[in-house]
Design a protein around this motif. Structure first.
Motif, PDB file in Angstrom:
ATOM      1  N   GLN A 134       0.831  -1.187   0.000  1.00 22.89           N
ATOM      2  CA  GLN A 134       0.000   0.000   0.000  1.00 22.89           C
ATOM      3  C   GLN A 134       0.876   1.251   0.000  1.00 22.89           C
ATOM      4  OE1 GLN A 134      -2.972   0.220   3.052  1.00 22.89           O
ATOM      5  NE2 GLN A 134      -3.800  -1.825   2.662  1.00 22.89           N
ATOM      6  N   ARG A 172       0.058   5.317   0.460  1.00 22.26           N
ATOM      7  CA  ARG A 172      -0.995   6.292   0.768  1.00 22.26           C
ATOM      8  C   ARG A 172      -0.367   7.675   0.908  1.00 22.26           C
ATOM      9  NH1 ARG A 172      -6.003   5.659   3.182  1.00 22.26           N
ATOM     10  NH2 ARG A 172      -5.496   3.476   3.736  1.00 22.26           N
ATOM     11  N   SER A 195      -9.044   7.273  -4.866  1.00 23.48           N
ATOM     12  CA  SER A 195      -8.507   8.635  -4.921  1.00 23.48           C
ATOM     13  C   SER A 195      -9.629   9.656  -5.016  1.00 23.48           C
ATOM     14  CB  SER A 195      -7.555   8.768  -6.116  1.00 23.48           C
ATOM     15  OG  SER A 195      -6.901  10.017  -6.098  1.00 23.48           O
ATOM     16  N   THR A 233      -4.754   9.782  -1.856  1.00 24.70           N
ATOM     17  CA  THR A 233      -4.768   8.646  -2.782  1.00 24.70           C
ATOM     18  C   THR A 233      -4.219   7.412  -2.081  1.00 24.70           C
ATOM     19  OG1 THR A 233      -4.483  10.071  -4.714  1.00 24.70           O
ATOM     20  CG2 THR A 233      -3.886   7.749  -4.972  1.00 24.70           C
ATOM     21  N   LEU A 234      -4.879   6.290  -2.315  1.00 25.16           N
ATOM     22  CA  LEU A 234      -4.419   5.000  -1.810  1.00 25.16           C
ATOM     23  C   LEU A 234      -4.245   4.062  -2.995  1.00 25.16           C
ATOM     24  CD1 LEU A 234      -3.836   2.885   0.410  1.00 25.16           C
ATOM     25  CD2 LEU A 234      -6.305   2.412   0.456  1.00 25.16           C
TER      26      LEU A 234
END
Length: 519
Positions: A467, A469, A501, A507-508
Motif C-alpha cells: 500500500q 498512501r 482517490s 490517494t491510496l
C-alpha cells in the motif's frame, strides 16, 4: 389430448347426462373477457370454442364476482353481448357453476335447455359436480405445458450456452439471445439494450416478428418513464403493462411501433449494470407474472458472455501494452548502450591501438594513452552499472524489497514513512512490488501536492499486499498509462491493483500479489 378437445368431450358428456343440448366451458381472461375453452351443442349456436366475449352484465360476470353457481331463467332483459347472442340463438335460460383451480376462479361451466324449455331444478348445483373433471383436465394440461416449457427453456439455454462456451462474437450471442427470448415467451419483439456513459442507450440486438422494430445500433436518450429507464434507475426487473403512459425518446419510439406492454430485466456484469433485456408485446393482455424470472435465466448467460468478451479484450490490450513497453525498453537499452558504454569502449579500443603504435615507434605518449584508455574503460563500466540499475536496482536485487523501498523513499521530495517488515521474496514478486511503490511515489511527487506518504507491505495468507498512501489532493485517474502498466505487470502474477482517490481525500494505491506456494 389437447385441452380444447378434452373440454369439448367433457361438455358433451355433461350435456348427455343432464339432457341439455348446449354446454360450454369458459375461461376467464385478465382483461374482463372470457374465452370459450370447449363447447358441445346439438344445434348451431354462437359460442364456438376459441371465441372471446365481454362479461358486461352477463351471468358469467356474476359467477366471476360471487364465485358461486347461478342461473337465469329468462334472459330477455339481461344486457350484454353474451345475452344478446343467446337470445338470437333462441336460448331463453342458462345455468352455470364456477371452476375453481388452486383456490382461484379459473372459469365456469354453462348449460342451457332446448327451445324455451325451463331449466331443471338445481341444475346449477349438478353442473358444479362436473367441474372437478374440468379442474383435473386443467391440472393435467398445465403440468404438460409446464414440462414442455421447461424443456423448451433448457434447450434454448443450452443453445445460448454453447455459443458462449465457443467464445462466439458478441453480436452473434446477443442476436441469438434476443431470438430465443422472443420465441420462448411468445412475444412479438425482444431487444437487448446497452447503457452508455453519456446517458444514452444503444440497441445491441433485436428480434421481431414484424419488420418495424428497433434496429441494432439505434441510440437514444435513456430519460423518461419506460422499461429501460426504470431498470436503469432501480437496477431491478421492471414492467409497464400499458405503454400508452410511457414517456421519453425510447418510450415514444417503441409505442409508435405498436408495443402495448413490456418487461425488462437487468444485465449485470461483474457487479455493474451493463444493460437490460426486454420482451415487448403488441397485445392488450398483461404479460405473465413469471416473465421476469424467465428472462433472468438468459441475462445471466449474457453477463457471462460479456464478461468473457471483456476479459479477452482486456487481455489482448494488456498484451499489446506489454509488448509495446517491452519493445520500448529494448530500444532504450540499445540507445543507452550505443550512446554511452559502447562509445566509451570504442574510444578505449582506439586509444589502446594508439598506445600500441606508440610502443612500436618508441614515442613518449604511451603512459598518457594508457591512462586515457583506463579512464574510458572505467567510465564504460560505471555506465553499464547504471544501466543495469535502471532495469533492476542493486538495492533491490541485493537487499530485497525493504532496501529497495528505502532507496525510493530517500529520493522522494516529501517525507515517506516506511513499514515493510518482510524478508526476501521471489525475485518476480519483489520486482513487481518495487515498481508499484516507484510508480506510486512518482505520482505523489508529480501530481499529489502531498505533505507526506506512507508505504506499507504485509505478507498474509499467501498474498503480499503493498500500500502507498498520501495526504494529497486525490483525483487520480486509474486509467493513466503508469497505473495501467502496473495493472498489466501485476496481472502476469495474477495480482490485482486497486486505486482509491476521492477529490481532496488523498490517494491510496493497493497491490495484492499472490505468493508462490512453499514446497
Amino acid at each position: 389430448a389437447a385441452s380444447a378437445a378434452v373440454f369439448s368431450v367433457i361438455a358433451r358428456e355433461v350435456g348427455q347426462i343432464l339432457g341439455l343440448p348446449l354446454v360450454q366451458v369458459w375461461r376467464f381472461e385478465s382483461d374482463g373477457t372470457a374465452t370459450v375453452a370447449g363447447a358441445w351443442n346439438e344445434r348451431a349456436q354462437p359460442f364456438k370454442a376459441g371465441s372471446r366475449w365481454s362479461l358486461d352484465g352477463s351471468l358469467a360476470g356474476l359467477v366471476q364476482e360471487t364465485g358461486r353457481p347461478a342461473r337465469i331463467d329468462d334472459v330477455a332483459d339481461v344486457p350484454g353481448p353474451i345475452a344478446d347472442a343467446a337470445r338470437e340463438a333462441g336460448i331463453r335460460s342458462v345455468a352455470s357453476a364456477p371452476i375453481i383451480v388452486d383456490g382461484e376462479i379459473w372459469g365456469l361451466m354453462a348449460a342451457g335447455p332446448k327451445d324455451g324449455a325451463p331449466l331443471p331444478d338445481h341444475i346449477e348445483d349438478r353442473l358444479a359436480e362436473f367441474t372437478e373433471l374440468v379442474v383435473t383436465a386443467i391440472s393435467n394440461t398445465a403440468s404438460r405445458e409446464q414440462l414442455a416449457r421447461v424443456a423448451d427453456e433448457q434447450a434454448a439455454l443450452r443453445r445460448v450456452a454453447t455459443l458462449v462456451a465457443r467464445e462466439s462474437p458478441a453480436a452473434q450471442v446477443f442476436a441469438a439471445v434476443a431470438e430465443e427470448v422472443g420465441r420462448l415467451l411468445g412475444v412479438e419483439d425482444s431487444s437487448m439494450i446497452r447503457y452508455e456513459d453519456d446517458g444514452t442507450v444503444t440497441a445491441v440486438a433485436n428480434w421481431s416478428e414484424r419488420v418495424a422494430s428497433i434496429p441494432v445500433g439505434t441510440r437514444v436518450s435513456s430519460g423518461g418513464e419506460n422499461v429501460t429507464s426504470l431498470v436503469l434507475r432501480t437496477g431491478q426487473p421492471a414492467r409497464i403493462d400499458d405503454y400508452a403512459r410511457a414517456t421519453g425518446a425510447l418510450g415514444d419510439y417503441v409505442r409508435e411501433l405498436g408495443v402495448r406492454s413490456a418487461v425488462g430485466c437487468p444485465i449485470v456484469v461483474e457487479g455493474r449494470l451493463w444493460g437490460t433485456m426486454i420482451a415487448a408485446s403488441w397485445q392488450a393482455e398483461r404479460m405473465p407474472a413469471d416473465t421476469e424470472s424467465r428472462i433472468g435465466e438468459f441475462t445471466e448467460l449474457v453477463a457471462t458472455a460479456i464478461a468473457n468478451l471483456q476479459a479477452r479484450s482486456d487481455l489482448a490490450a494488456s498484451r499489446a501494452r506489454i509488448m509495446e513497453a517491452t519493445d520500448e525498453e529494448r530500444r532504450r537499452v540499445v540507445r543507452d548502450l550505443h550512446d554511452g558504454a559502447q562509445q566509451r569502449l570504442v574510444n578505449t579500443v582506439i586509444t589502446l591501438q594508439m598506445a600500441r603504435r606508440a610502443l612500436a615507434t618508441g614515442e613518449q605518449t604511451i603512459p598518457a594513452l594508457v591512462t586515457e584508455a583506463l579512464e574510458e574503460a572505467e567510465q564504460a563500466t560505471a555506465e553499464l552499472r547504471e544501466l543495469s540499475r535502471g532495469i533492476l536496482p542493486a538495492a533491490l536485487t541485493q537487499g530485497g524489497l525493504r532496501e529497495g523501498v528505502n532507496v525510493l523513499a530517500s529520493r522522494a521530495p516529501v517525507p515517506v514513512d516506511i513499514d515493510v517488515p518482510v524478508g526476501r521474496l521471489p525475485a518476480a514478486v519483489e520486482a513487481t512490488a518495487y515498481f508499484v511503490v516507484a510508480e506510486a511515489l512518482t505520482n505523489v511527487a508529480k501530481h499529489s501536492r502531498a505533505g507526506r506518504a506512507v508505504v506499507t507491505a504485509r505478507s498474509t495468507d499467501g498474498t503480499l499486499q503493498v500500500q502507498v498512501r498520501d495526504d494529497g489532493i486525490g483525483g487520480v485517474q486509474p486509467g493513466g498509462s503508469g497505473l495501467l502498466g502496473l495493472a498489466d505487470r501485476l496481472a502476469v502474477l495474477d495480482g490485482r491493483l486497486r486505486v482509491e482517490s476521492p477529490d481532496d481525500g488523498g490517494t491510496l494505491v493497493v497491490a495484492d500479489i499472490p505468493l508462490p506456494a512453499q514446497r
